[in-house]
Scaffold this active site. Structure first.
Site, PDB file in Angstrom:
ATOM      1  N   HIS A  83       0.810  -1.227   0.000  1.00  0.00           N
ATOM      2  CA  HIS A  83       0.000   0.000   0.000  1.00  0.00           C
ATOM      3  C   HIS A  83       0.834   1.265   0.000  1.00  0.00           C
ATOM      4  O   HIS A  83       0.353   2.327   0.346  1.00  0.00           O
ATOM      5  CB  HIS A  83      -0.968  -0.002   1.195  1.00  0.00           C
ATOM      6  CG  HIS A  83      -1.977  -1.099   1.125  1.00  0.00           C
ATOM      7  ND1 HIS A  83      -2.640  -1.574   2.236  1.00  0.00           N
ATOM      8  CD2 HIS A  83      -2.401  -1.842   0.087  1.00  0.00           C
ATOM      9  CE1 HIS A  83      -3.454  -2.568   1.865  1.00  0.00           C
ATOM     10  NE2 HIS A  83      -3.328  -2.753   0.574  1.00  0.00           N
ATOM     11  N   THR A 114      -3.562  -8.352  11.075  1.00  0.00           N
ATOM     12  CA  THR A 114      -4.421  -7.791  10.030  1.00  0.00           C
ATOM     13  C   THR A 114      -5.831  -8.358  10.181  1.00  0.00           C
ATOM     14  O   THR A 114      -6.018  -9.524  10.513  1.00  0.00           O
ATOM     15  CB  THR A 114      -3.884  -8.072   8.612  1.00  0.00           C
ATOM     16  OG1 THR A 114      -4.790  -7.512   7.648  1.00  0.00           O
ATOM     17  CG2 THR A 114      -3.720  -9.556   8.339  1.00  0.00           C
ATOM     18  N   GLU A 144      -7.528 -10.784  18.272  1.00  0.00           N
ATOM     19  CA  GLU A 144      -8.964 -10.928  17.981  1.00  0.00           C
ATOM     20  C   GLU A 144      -9.209 -11.898  16.825  1.00  0.00           C
ATOM     21  O   GLU A 144      -8.343 -12.109  15.987  1.00  0.00           O
ATOM     22  CB  GLU A 144      -9.570  -9.550  17.632  1.00  0.00           C
ATOM     23  CG  GLU A 144      -9.641  -8.588  18.834  1.00  0.00           C
ATOM     24  CD  GLU A 144      -9.978  -7.157  18.398  1.00  0.00           C
ATOM     25  OE1 GLU A 144      -9.617  -6.229  19.137  1.00  0.00           O
ATOM     26  OE2 GLU A 144     -10.556  -6.982  17.298  1.00  0.00           O
TER      27      GLU A 144
HETATM   28  C1  BV8 Z   1      -8.722  -1.758  -5.350  1.00  0.00           C
HETATM   29  C2  BV8 Z   1      -3.204   2.956   2.490  1.00  0.00           C
HETATM   30  C3  BV8 Z   1      -9.585  -1.567  -7.519  1.00  0.00           C
HETATM   31  C4  BV8 Z   1      -3.870   4.265   2.713  1.00  0.00           C
HETATM   32  C5  BV8 Z   1      -4.987   1.288   2.545  1.00  0.00           C
HETATM   33  C6  BV8 Z   1     -16.654  -2.917  -1.345  1.00  0.00           C
HETATM   34  C7  BV8 Z   1     -16.880  -1.553  -1.385  1.00  0.00           C
HETATM   35  C8  BV8 Z   1     -15.865  -0.643  -1.722  1.00  0.00           C
HETATM   36  C9  BV8 Z   1     -14.588  -1.107  -2.032  1.00  0.00           C
HETATM   37  C10 BV8 Z   1     -14.399  -2.476  -1.983  1.00  0.00           C
HETATM   38  C11 BV8 Z   1     -15.391  -3.376  -1.637  1.00  0.00           C
HETATM   39  N1  BV8 Z   1     -14.861  -4.629  -1.670  1.00  0.00           N
HETATM   40  C12 BV8 Z   1     -13.573  -4.556  -2.009  1.00  0.00           C
HETATM   41  C13 BV8 Z   1     -13.284  -3.252  -2.221  1.00  0.00           C
HETATM   42  C14 BV8 Z   1     -12.011  -2.741  -2.631  1.00  0.00           C
HETATM   43  C15 BV8 Z   1     -11.257  -2.120  -1.459  1.00  0.00           C
HETATM   44  C16 BV8 Z   1     -11.460  -2.873  -0.169  1.00  0.00           C
HETATM   45  O1  BV8 Z   1     -10.881  -3.939   0.037  1.00  0.00           O
HETATM   46  N2  BV8 Z   1     -12.275  -2.298   0.737  1.00  0.00           N
HETATM   47  C17 BV8 Z   1     -12.504  -2.949   2.019  1.00  0.00           C
HETATM   48  C18 BV8 Z   1     -12.687  -1.884   3.106  1.00  0.00           C
HETATM   49  C19 BV8 Z   1     -13.721  -3.849   1.882  1.00  0.00           C
HETATM   50  N3  BV8 Z   1      -9.870  -2.252  -1.857  1.00  0.00           N
HETATM   51  C20 BV8 Z   1      -9.346  -1.264  -2.584  1.00  0.00           C
HETATM   52  O2  BV8 Z   1      -9.918  -0.255  -2.870  1.00  0.00           O
HETATM   53  C21 BV8 Z   1      -7.928  -1.537  -3.092  1.00  0.00           C
HETATM   54  N4  BV8 Z   1      -7.898  -1.183  -4.473  1.00  0.00           N
HETATM   55  O3  BV8 Z   1      -9.417  -2.691  -5.102  1.00  0.00           O
HETATM   56  O4  BV8 Z   1      -8.697  -1.092  -6.535  1.00  0.00           O
HETATM   57  C22 BV8 Z   1      -8.851  -1.459  -8.779  1.00  0.00           C
HETATM   58  C23 BV8 Z   1      -8.326  -2.612  -9.361  1.00  0.00           C
HETATM   59  C24 BV8 Z   1      -7.672  -2.497 -10.570  1.00  0.00           C
HETATM   60  C25 BV8 Z   1      -7.516  -1.241 -11.176  1.00  0.00           C
HETATM   61  C26 BV8 Z   1      -8.014  -0.083 -10.542  1.00  0.00           C
HETATM   62  C27 BV8 Z   1      -8.683  -0.188  -9.328  1.00  0.00           C
HETATM   63  C28 BV8 Z   1      -6.937  -0.640  -2.347  1.00  0.00           C
HETATM   64  C29 BV8 Z   1      -6.834  -1.105  -0.913  1.00  0.00           C
HETATM   65  C30 BV8 Z   1      -5.742  -0.313  -0.213  1.00  0.00           C
HETATM   66  C31 BV8 Z   1      -6.348   0.820   0.565  1.00  0.00           C
HETATM   67  N5  BV8 Z   1      -5.278   1.501   1.297  1.00  0.00           N
HETATM   68  N6  BV8 Z   1      -3.990   1.924   3.169  1.00  0.00           N
HETATM   69  C32 BV8 Z   1      -3.631   4.740   4.123  1.00  0.00           C
HETATM   70  O5  BV8 Z   1      -3.081   3.984   4.966  1.00  0.00           O
HETATM   71  O6  BV8 Z   1      -3.993   5.893   4.361  1.00  0.00           O
HETATM   72  S1  BV8 Z   1      -5.841   0.117   3.399  1.00  0.00           S
HETATM   73  C33 BV8 Z   1      -5.576   0.227   5.087  1.00  0.00           C
HETATM   74  O7  BV8 Z   1      -6.249  -0.925   5.597  1.00  0.00           O
HETATM   75  C34 BV8 Z   1      -4.142   0.078   5.578  1.00  0.00           C
HETATM   76  O8  BV8 Z   1      -3.192  -0.151   4.574  1.00  0.00           O
HETATM   77  C35 BV8 Z   1      -4.231  -1.169   6.460  1.00  0.00           C
HETATM   78  O9  BV8 Z   1      -3.072  -1.847   6.583  1.00  0.00           O
HETATM   79  C36 BV8 Z   1      -5.229  -1.896   5.674  1.00  0.00           C
HETATM   80  C37 BV8 Z   1      -5.791  -3.151   6.195  1.00  0.00           C
HETATM   81  O10 BV8 Z   1      -6.172  -2.956   7.512  1.00  0.00           O
HETATM   82  P1  BV8 Z   1      -5.336  -3.802   8.593  1.00  0.00           P
HETATM   83  O11 BV8 Z   1      -3.882  -3.611   8.318  1.00  0.00           O
HETATM   84  O12 BV8 Z   1      -5.839  -5.195   8.623  1.00  0.00           O
HETATM   85  O13 BV8 Z   1      -5.655  -3.021   9.893  1.00  0.00           O
HETATM   86  P2  BV8 Z   1      -6.989  -3.168  10.747  1.00  0.00           P
HETATM   87  O14 BV8 Z   1      -7.061  -2.022  11.698  1.00  0.00           O
HETATM   88  O15 BV8 Z   1      -8.139  -3.449   9.848  1.00  0.00           O
HETATM   89  O16 BV8 Z   1      -6.742  -4.507  11.589  1.00  0.00           O
HETATM   90  C38 BV8 Z   1      -5.742  -4.513  12.591  1.00  0.00           C
HETATM   91  C39 BV8 Z   1      -5.754  -5.897  13.142  1.00  0.00           C
HETATM   92  O17 BV8 Z   1      -4.684  -5.996  14.070  1.00  0.00           O
HETATM   93  C40 BV8 Z   1      -7.032  -6.227  13.925  1.00  0.00           C
HETATM   94  O18 BV8 Z   1      -7.496  -7.506  13.494  1.00  0.00           O
HETATM   95  C41 BV8 Z   1      -6.570  -6.276  15.379  1.00  0.00           C
HETATM   96  O19 BV8 Z   1      -7.248  -7.299  16.107  1.00  0.00           O
HETATM   97  C42 BV8 Z   1      -5.134  -6.653  15.240  1.00  0.00           C
HETATM   98  N7  BV8 Z   1      -4.255  -6.190  16.312  1.00  0.00           N
HETATM   99  C43 BV8 Z   1      -4.423  -5.124  17.152  1.00  0.00           C
HETATM  100  N8  BV8 Z   1      -3.361  -5.053  17.999  1.00  0.00           N
HETATM  101  C44 BV8 Z   1      -2.518  -6.079  17.669  1.00  0.00           C
HETATM  102  C45 BV8 Z   1      -3.080  -6.800  16.603  1.00  0.00           C
HETATM  103  N9  BV8 Z   1      -2.487  -7.871  16.055  1.00  0.00           N
HETATM  104  C46 BV8 Z   1      -1.297  -8.251  16.581  1.00  0.00           C
HETATM  105  N10 BV8 Z   1      -0.683  -7.613  17.599  1.00  0.00           N
HETATM  106  C47 BV8 Z   1      -1.267  -6.522  18.166  1.00  0.00           C
HETATM  107  N11 BV8 Z   1      -0.673  -5.889  19.194  1.00  0.00           N
END
Ligand code: BV8
Ligand code: ZN
Length: 263
Positions: A115, A211, A238
Site C-alpha cells: 500500500h 491484520t 482478535e
Molecule cells: C482496489 C493505504 C480496484 C492508505 C490502505 C466494497 C466496497 C468498496 C470497495 C471495496 C469493496 N470490496 C472490495 C473493495 C475494494 C477495497 C477494499 O478492500 N475495501 C474494504 C474496506 C472492503 N480495496 C481497494 O480499494 C484496493 N484497491 O481494489 O482497486 C482497482 C483494481 C484495478 C484497477 C483499478 C482499481 C486498495 C486497498 C488499499 C487501501 N489503502 N492503506 C492509508 O493507509 O492511508 S488500506 C488500510 O487498511 C491500511 O493499509 C491497512 O493496513 C489496511 C488493512 O487494515 P489492517 O492492516 O488489517 O488493519 P486493521 O485495523 O483493519 O486490523 C488490525 C488488526 O490488528 C485487527 O485484526 C486487530 O485485532 C489486530 N491487532 C491489534 N493489535 C494487535 C493486533 N495484532 C497483533 N498484535 C497486536 N498488538
C-alpha cells in the site's frame, strides 16, 4: 507452539503478511481496532482520490497528523523479530499493508509494501513519483526530522494554519501532489502485488500477523497460500474472517508471539 516449531523446522519458503496490528505496540492506532482510526475518521472517506479532490487541505491534515505520529514512533519487538526471522529461512518474504516504514527501520530487507509509503509523494495527475527525500524537499512539512521537531499541539496550531498556502505542487505538471500510498479504489503497484502473489502461491508456511484480513486484494494472499498447500498461521488477539481457515491461531499480540517464535 511446539508443533508449529516442529513443522517450521525446515520449510524453505516462508511468507509473512502484516497489517496495522503489528504497529499497534509502536503506538500507531490501527484502522478497525477499538481505538482505531476508523472510529474518529472514516478512512474510506478520507483515503480516496475523490476526498483529495474535494478537500485536499483536510486530507493533508489527516496524513500529516499520521506522519507526525509515525515519525515519532519506533519499531517494536514484533518488527525486530521479523527482521531476525528473515535470516532464519533460505527464502523469506515480508508482505506488508502498512505504510509506516517500521519494518525497514527494524532491519527487514525482503519487503513488499503493498500500500505504499506515507512519506513518499505521488502526483495522481501526471503520475510523477517522489521519493522520501524528494518529497521532503518539495513539501518540508513531510520531512521526518521536521515532524520530530514539533509536538502534536504545534502541528495543529502552527503548521495546519500555514498548510493552505504550502500544499505540495507537482514540479512536472503544477497539480497538487498527494501522499505516496494506495487509496481505496486505486490499483496496488502491479510489481508488488505480482511478487506477493507469486511468493504466496509457493509458500510452505504463511503467517497472517496483525491484520483484520478484510482489505482486498491483500486479504486474498493467505487464501492463495492455503490453496497451494501452505500451513496457515494467524497471530492476532482478535478473531478475523481468516481465523477459521488457519491451521494455527495464536490469540496474542505480535510483539509477544514473534520474539518467542524466533528465539
Ligand atoms: C482496489 C493505504 C480496484 C492508505 C490502505 C466494497 C466496497 C468498496 C470497495 C471495496 C469493496 N470490496 C472490495 C473493495 C475494494 C477495497 C477494499 O478492500 N475495501 C474494504 C474496506 C472492503 N480495496 C481497494 O480499494 C484496493 N484497491 O481494489 O482497486 C482497482 C483494481 C484495478 C484497477 C483499478 C482499481 C486498495 C486497498 C488499499 C487501501 N489503502 N492503506 C492509508 O493507509 O492511508 S488500506 C488500510 O487498511 C491500511 O493499509 C491497512 O493496513 C489496511 C488493512 O487494515 P489492517 O492492516 O488489517 O488493519 P486493521 O485495523 O483493519 O486490523 C488490525 C488488526 O490488528 C485487527 O485484526 C486487530 O485485532 C489486530 N491487532 C491489534 N493489535 C494487535 C493486533 N495484532 C497483533 N498484535 C497486536 N498488538
Ligand atoms: Zn504532476
Amino acid at each position: 507452539m511446539e508443533r508449529l516449531v516442529e513443522l517450521a523446522k525446515n520449510p524453505d519458503r516462508v511468507v509473512v503478511l502484516t497489517g496495522a496490528g503489528i504497529s499497534a505496540e509502536s503506538g500507531i492506532p490501527t484502522f478497525r481496532g477499538k481505538d482505531g482510526l476508523w472510529n474518529r475518521y472514516n478512512p474510506t472517506e478520507l483515503a480516496t482520490f475523490e476526498a483529495f479532490e474535494r478537500d485536499p487541505l483536510l486530507v493533508w491534515q489527516w496524513y500529516l497528523w499520521r506522519m507526525h505520529l509515525i515519525a515519532n514512533a519506533s519499531p517494536n519487538p514484533g518488527h525486530y523479530a521479523l527482521a531476525r526471522m528473515e535470516r532464519l529461512y533460505p527464502s523469506f518474504l515480508l508482505v506488508t499493508q502498512n505504510v509506516d516504514g517500521l519494518h525497514r527501520e527494524a532491519g527487514s530487507k525482503n519487503i513488499v509494501e503493498l500500500h505504499g509509503n506515507i512519506f513518499e509523494g505521488k502526483c495522481r495527475y501526471c503520475g510523477k513519483h517522489y521519493s522520501e527525500r524528494e518529497f521532503a524537499e518539495l513539501f518540508p512539512f513531510a520531512d521526518k526530522s521536521f515532524l520530530r521537531s514539533v509536538t502534536e499541539q504545534e502541528l495543529k496550531e502552527r503548521v495546519f494554519p500555514e498548510l493552505r498556502r504550502n500544499l505540495p505542487v507537482c514540479k512536472r505538471c503544477g497539480e497538487l501532489v498527494g501522499p505516496g500510498v494506495v487509496w481505496f479504489g486505486e490499483e496496488l503497484p502491479p510489481a508488488a502485488l505480482e511478487s506477493a502473489l507469486r511468493a504466496s502461491s509457493a509458500a510452505e508456511l504463511f503467517f497472517s500477523v496483525g491484520t483484520s484480513a478484510v482489505v482486498q486484494p491483500a486479504a486474498s494472499l493467505p487464501l492463495v497460500a492455503k490453496r497451494s498447500g501452505a500451513i496457515l498461521v494467524e497471530v492476532n488477539p482478535e478473531e478475523t474472517p481468516l481465523s477459521a481457515r488457519c491451521d494455527f491461531v495464536f490469540r496474542e499480540s505480535a510483539a509477544s508471539f514473534l520474539p518467542r517464535f524466533v528465539e
